[in-house]
Design an enzyme around this catalytic site. Structure first.
Site: not given
Length: 160
Positions: A21, A26, A132
């Site tokens: 992101g 991740v 988001d």
């Protein structure tokens, strides 16, 4: 068969990258003690991002719902500038990506919509909102349910 080497973080074996992101990355990790898979989120070291991540952690600790991805552990090593979140791993991944153009049946879409609405209803019942909300942050688990992956863009107004 050749030996493959993996990096480790505490008891977690880091397996592969899952995504990236604007302020984090991740990775898929496996807990060596129980062989459970987790998503490990490494956050950016900047001060603003750190504040947002601490807010994300505070909100995630308060949430307990089957359609919200759960926080398992936070690793805050004073020697490092990163905050690391160990999160529930949703095996199938996002319900939609720009590369996934396969049509879905109405029944599947209704199931997704139900899970998403239940997760959002729960958040709103706590005076909190996901700012988001997008298909990439709606994750499908192996058993078929959809969970909202909350990010640092959480607007919360929990009652004191």
């Amino acid at each position: 068969m050749g030996e493959q080497r993996f990096d480790a973080l505490n008891q977690y074996i880091l397996i592969k990258d899952l995504g990236r992101g604007s302020h984090s990355k991740v990775q898929l990790a496996m807990n060596q003690y129980d062989n459970v898979l987790y998503a490990v989120k490494w956050t950016d070291a900047r001060v603003g991002s750190r504040k947002a991540t601490r807010k994300e952690i505070a909100v995630l600790k308060k949430l307990h719902h089957p359609n919200i991805r759960t926080l398992h552990e936070v690793i805050d090593d004073e020697g490092k500038t990163e905050l690391i979140l160990v999160l529930e791993y949703c095996e199938v991944g996002p319900i939609f990506t720009r590369y996934n153009k396969m049509p879905l049946s109405e029944d599947v879409l209704l199931g997704y919509a139900k899970d998403i609405v239940l997760g959002l209803y729960y958040l709103h019942s706590l005076n909190s909102a996901n700012m988001d909300l997008k298909p990439e942050n709606m994750l499908k688990c192996a058993h078929g349910s959809v969970k909202l992956a909350l990010t640092t863009k959480i607007l919360e107004a929990f009652k004191k």
